[in-house]
Design a protein around this motif. Structure first.
Motif, PDB file in Angstrom:
ATOM      1  N   ILE A  54       4.150  -1.476  -4.279  1.00  0.00           N
ATOM      2  CA  ILE A  54       2.688  -1.340  -4.349  1.00  0.00           C
ATOM      3  C   ILE A  54       2.311  -0.130  -5.194  1.00  0.00           C
ATOM      4  O   ILE A  54       1.395  -0.192  -6.022  1.00  0.00           O
ATOM      5  CB  ILE A  54       2.092  -1.232  -2.934  1.00  0.00           C
ATOM      6  CG1 ILE A  54       2.257  -2.547  -2.191  1.00  0.00           C
ATOM      7  CG2 ILE A  54       0.612  -0.844  -2.989  1.00  0.00           C
ATOM      8  CD1 ILE A  54       1.951  -2.459  -0.710  1.00  0.00           C
ATOM      9  N   THR A  55       3.017   0.984  -4.995  1.00  0.00           N
ATOM     10  CA  THR A  55       2.732   2.196  -5.768  1.00  0.00           C
ATOM     11  C   THR A  55       2.975   1.970  -7.254  1.00  0.00           C
ATOM     12  O   THR A  55       2.173   2.402  -8.091  1.00  0.00           O
ATOM     13  CB  THR A  55       3.606   3.360  -5.269  1.00  0.00           C
ATOM     14  OG1 THR A  55       3.379   3.548  -3.879  1.00  0.00           O
ATOM     15  CG2 THR A  55       3.280   4.639  -6.009  1.00  0.00           C
ATOM     16  N   LEU A  56       4.061   1.302  -7.600  1.00  0.00           N
ATOM     17  CA  LEU A  56       4.361   1.070  -9.010  1.00  0.00           C
ATOM     18  C   LEU A  56       3.394   0.075  -9.639  1.00  0.00           C
ATOM     19  O   LEU A  56       2.991   0.237 -10.796  1.00  0.00           O
ATOM     20  CB  LEU A  56       5.799   0.566  -9.161  1.00  0.00           C
ATOM     21  CG  LEU A  56       6.895   1.580  -8.856  1.00  0.00           C
ATOM     22  CD1 LEU A  56       8.253   0.912  -8.919  1.00  0.00           C
ATOM     23  CD2 LEU A  56       6.826   2.751  -9.812  1.00  0.00           C
ATOM     24  N   ALA A  57       3.013  -0.949  -8.922  1.00  0.00           N
ATOM     25  CA  ALA A  57       2.171  -1.985  -9.501  1.00  0.00           C
ATOM     26  C   ALA A  57       0.702  -1.574  -9.581  1.00  0.00           C
ATOM     27  O   ALA A  57       0.030  -1.839 -10.575  1.00  0.00           O
ATOM     28  CB  ALA A  57       2.299  -3.278  -8.698  1.00  0.00           C
ATOM     29  N   TYR A  58       0.183  -0.921  -8.542  1.00  0.00           N
ATOM     30  CA  TYR A  58      -1.243  -0.620  -8.467  1.00  0.00           C
ATOM     31  C   TYR A  58      -1.581   0.844  -8.669  1.00  0.00           C
ATOM     32  O   TYR A  58      -2.725   1.182  -8.932  1.00  0.00           O
ATOM     33  CB  TYR A  58      -1.802  -1.046  -7.098  1.00  0.00           C
ATOM     34  CG  TYR A  58      -1.871  -2.525  -6.902  1.00  0.00           C
ATOM     35  CD1 TYR A  58      -2.924  -3.263  -7.415  1.00  0.00           C
ATOM     36  CD2 TYR A  58      -0.892  -3.192  -6.198  1.00  0.00           C
ATOM     37  CE1 TYR A  58      -3.002  -4.631  -7.230  1.00  0.00           C
ATOM     38  CE2 TYR A  58      -0.946  -4.552  -5.998  1.00  0.00           C
ATOM     39  CZ  TYR A  58      -2.006  -5.264  -6.521  1.00  0.00           C
ATOM     40  OH  TYR A  58      -2.075  -6.613  -6.329  1.00  0.00           O
ATOM     41  N   GLY A  59      -0.645   1.744  -8.446  1.00  0.00           N
ATOM     42  CA  GLY A  59      -0.913   3.174  -8.521  1.00  0.00           C
ATOM     43  C   GLY A  59      -0.973   3.785  -7.125  1.00  0.00           C
ATOM     44  O   GLY A  59      -1.090   3.083  -6.118  1.00  0.00           O
ATOM     45  N   ALA A  60      -0.907   5.107  -7.086  1.00  0.00           N
ATOM     46  CA  ALA A  60      -0.861   5.820  -5.811  1.00  0.00           C
ATOM     47  C   ALA A  60      -2.103   5.629  -4.939  1.00  0.00           C
ATOM     48  O   ALA A  60      -1.970   5.513  -3.723  1.00  0.00           O
ATOM     49  CB  ALA A  60      -0.602   7.294  -6.055  1.00  0.00           C
ATOM     50  N   PRO A  61      -3.322   5.599  -5.503  1.00  0.00           N
ATOM     51  CA  PRO A  61      -4.492   5.427  -4.618  1.00  0.00           C
ATOM     52  C   PRO A  61      -4.451   4.131  -3.794  1.00  0.00           C
ATOM     53  O   PRO A  61      -4.825   4.130  -2.625  1.00  0.00           O
ATOM     54  CB  PRO A  61      -5.678   5.429  -5.585  1.00  0.00           C
ATOM     55  CG  PRO A  61      -5.207   6.192  -6.764  1.00  0.00           C
ATOM     56  CD  PRO A  61      -3.752   5.886  -6.881  1.00  0.00           C
ATOM     57  N   GLU A  62      -3.972   3.056  -4.374  1.00  0.00           N
ATOM     58  CA  GLU A  62      -3.867   1.793  -3.636  1.00  0.00           C
ATOM     59  C   GLU A  62      -2.784   1.873  -2.566  1.00  0.00           C
ATOM     60  O   GLU A  62      -2.943   1.341  -1.469  1.00  0.00           O
ATOM     61  CB  GLU A  62      -3.554   0.642  -4.599  1.00  0.00           C
ATOM     62  CG  GLU A  62      -3.423  -0.697  -3.945  1.00  0.00           C
ATOM     63  CD  GLU A  62      -4.746  -1.235  -3.409  1.00  0.00           C
ATOM     64  OE1 GLU A  62      -4.688  -2.168  -2.590  1.00  0.00           O
ATOM     65  OE2 GLU A  62      -5.811  -0.746  -3.793  1.00  0.00           O
ATOM     66  N   HIS A  66      -3.116   1.492   1.787  1.00  0.00           N
ATOM     67  CA  HIS A  66      -2.304   0.695   2.726  1.00  0.00           C
ATOM     68  C   HIS A  66      -1.656   1.569   3.796  1.00  0.00           C
ATOM     69  O   HIS A  66      -1.533   1.150   4.947  1.00  0.00           O
ATOM     70  CB  HIS A  66      -1.209  -0.076   1.980  1.00  0.00           C
ATOM     71  CG  HIS A  66      -1.717  -1.249   1.211  1.00  0.00           C
ATOM     72  ND1 HIS A  66      -2.027  -2.435   1.809  1.00  0.00           N
ATOM     73  CD2 HIS A  66      -1.992  -1.412  -0.111  1.00  0.00           C
ATOM     74  CE1 HIS A  66      -2.456  -3.286   0.896  1.00  0.00           C
ATOM     75  NE2 HIS A  66      -2.443  -2.677  -0.277  1.00  0.00           N
ATOM     76  N   LEU A  67      -1.185   2.746   3.404  1.00  0.00           N
ATOM     77  CA  LEU A  67      -0.546   3.665   4.349  1.00  0.00           C
ATOM     78  C   LEU A  67      -0.978   5.079   3.972  1.00  0.00           C
ATOM     79  O   LEU A  67      -0.397   5.697   3.084  1.00  0.00           O
ATOM     80  CB  LEU A  67       0.984   3.552   4.296  1.00  0.00           C
ATOM     81  CG  LEU A  67       1.757   4.404   5.294  1.00  0.00           C
ATOM     82  CD1 LEU A  67       1.475   3.951   6.723  1.00  0.00           C
ATOM     83  CD2 LEU A  67       3.245   4.334   5.017  1.00  0.00           C
ATOM     84  N   PRO A  68      -2.013   5.594   4.634  1.00  0.00           N
ATOM     85  CA  PRO A  68      -2.506   6.940   4.300  1.00  0.00           C
ATOM     86  C   PRO A  68      -1.426   8.005   4.505  1.00  0.00           C
ATOM     87  O   PRO A  68      -0.502   7.846   5.308  1.00  0.00           O
ATOM     88  CB  PRO A  68      -3.661   7.160   5.281  1.00  0.00           C
ATOM     89  CG  PRO A  68      -4.044   5.801   5.746  1.00  0.00           C
ATOM     90  CD  PRO A  68      -2.810   4.962   5.674  1.00  0.00           C
ATOM     91  N   ARG A  69      -1.564   9.081   3.758  1.00  0.00           N
ATOM     92  CA  ARG A  69      -0.572  10.151   3.802  1.00  0.00           C
ATOM     93  C   ARG A  69      -0.406  10.709   5.216  1.00  0.00           C
ATOM     94  O   ARG A  69       0.705  10.967   5.668  1.00  0.00           O
ATOM     95  CB  ARG A  69      -0.949  11.265   2.840  1.00  0.00           C
ATOM     96  CG  ARG A  69       0.074  12.380   2.778  1.00  0.00           C
ATOM     97  CD  ARG A  69      -0.342  13.480   1.829  1.00  0.00           C
ATOM     98  NE  ARG A  69      -0.324  13.040   0.454  1.00  0.00           N
ATOM     99  CZ  ARG A  69       0.698  13.224  -0.372  1.00  0.00           C
ATOM    100  NH1 ARG A  69       1.782  13.819   0.059  1.00  0.00           N
ATOM    101  NH2 ARG A  69       0.640  12.822  -1.619  1.00  0.00           N
ATOM    102  N   GLY A  70      -1.496  10.885   5.938  1.00  0.00           N
ATOM    103  CA  GLY A  70      -1.413  11.405   7.307  1.00  0.00           C
ATOM    104  C   GLY A  70      -0.619  10.486   8.226  1.00  0.00           C
ATOM    105  O   GLY A  70       0.186  10.946   9.036  1.00  0.00           O
ATOM    106  N   ALA A  71      -0.836   9.180   8.087  1.00  0.00           N
ATOM    107  CA  ALA A  71      -0.092   8.221   8.911  1.00  0.00           C
ATOM    108  C   ALA A  71       1.394   8.231   8.547  1.00  0.00           C
ATOM    109  O   ALA A  71       2.255   8.138   9.421  1.00  0.00           O
ATOM    110  CB  ALA A  71      -0.663   6.819   8.733  1.00  0.00           C
ATOM    111  N   ALA A  72       1.693   8.354   7.255  1.00  0.00           N
ATOM    112  CA  ALA A  72       3.095   8.409   6.826  1.00  0.00           C
ATOM    113  C   ALA A  72       3.787   9.655   7.377  1.00  0.00           C
ATOM    114  O   ALA A  72       4.943   9.595   7.813  1.00  0.00           O
ATOM    115  CB  ALA A  72       3.186   8.384   5.303  1.00  0.00           C
TER     116      ALA A  72
END
Length: 103
Positions: A54-62, A66-72
């Motif tokens: 997802i990060t490679l295809a859409y970029g980091a904001p997308e 899907h999984l916010p930094r705080g949740a990760a």
């Protein structure tokens, strides 16, 4: 044309189709990890690869949508804490710290 993060429309479409299947397969490997060698670790790697795709295809904001930094961060801490608790429970009940009892 406005600048947009990520890759081409083809890559984004294939990613949209496959991300759920990749994550589902990773969950399957994790659930049945006790039957296969390295199943838990391999399942985690497969699930993580869905987010990497997802990060490679859409970029980091997308990906953060899907999984916010705080949740990760919370999941990461929870996993490490669970790992330590399981080790300490083995030490408490059996007197060993991560010993292979199957062999």
């Amino acid at each position: 044309m406005a600048a947009e993060g990520g890759m081409s429309l083809v890559v984004k479409t294939v990613t949209r189709w496959l991300k759920g299947l990749i994550f589902l397969f990773g969950m399957y490997i994790m659930i049945y990890g006790h039957l296969t060698p390295g199943g838990g670790f391999a399942g985690g790697v497969i699930c993580a690869s869905a987010f990497i795709l997802i990060t490679l295809a859409y970029g980091a904001p997308e990906a953060y949508r899907h999984l916010p930094r705080g949740a990760a961060e919370k999941l990461d801490s929870f996993g490490a804490l669970t790992f330590l608790i399981i080790a300490l429970l083995g030490l408490w009940f059996a007197g060993v710290f991560f010993r292979n009892f199957i062999g």
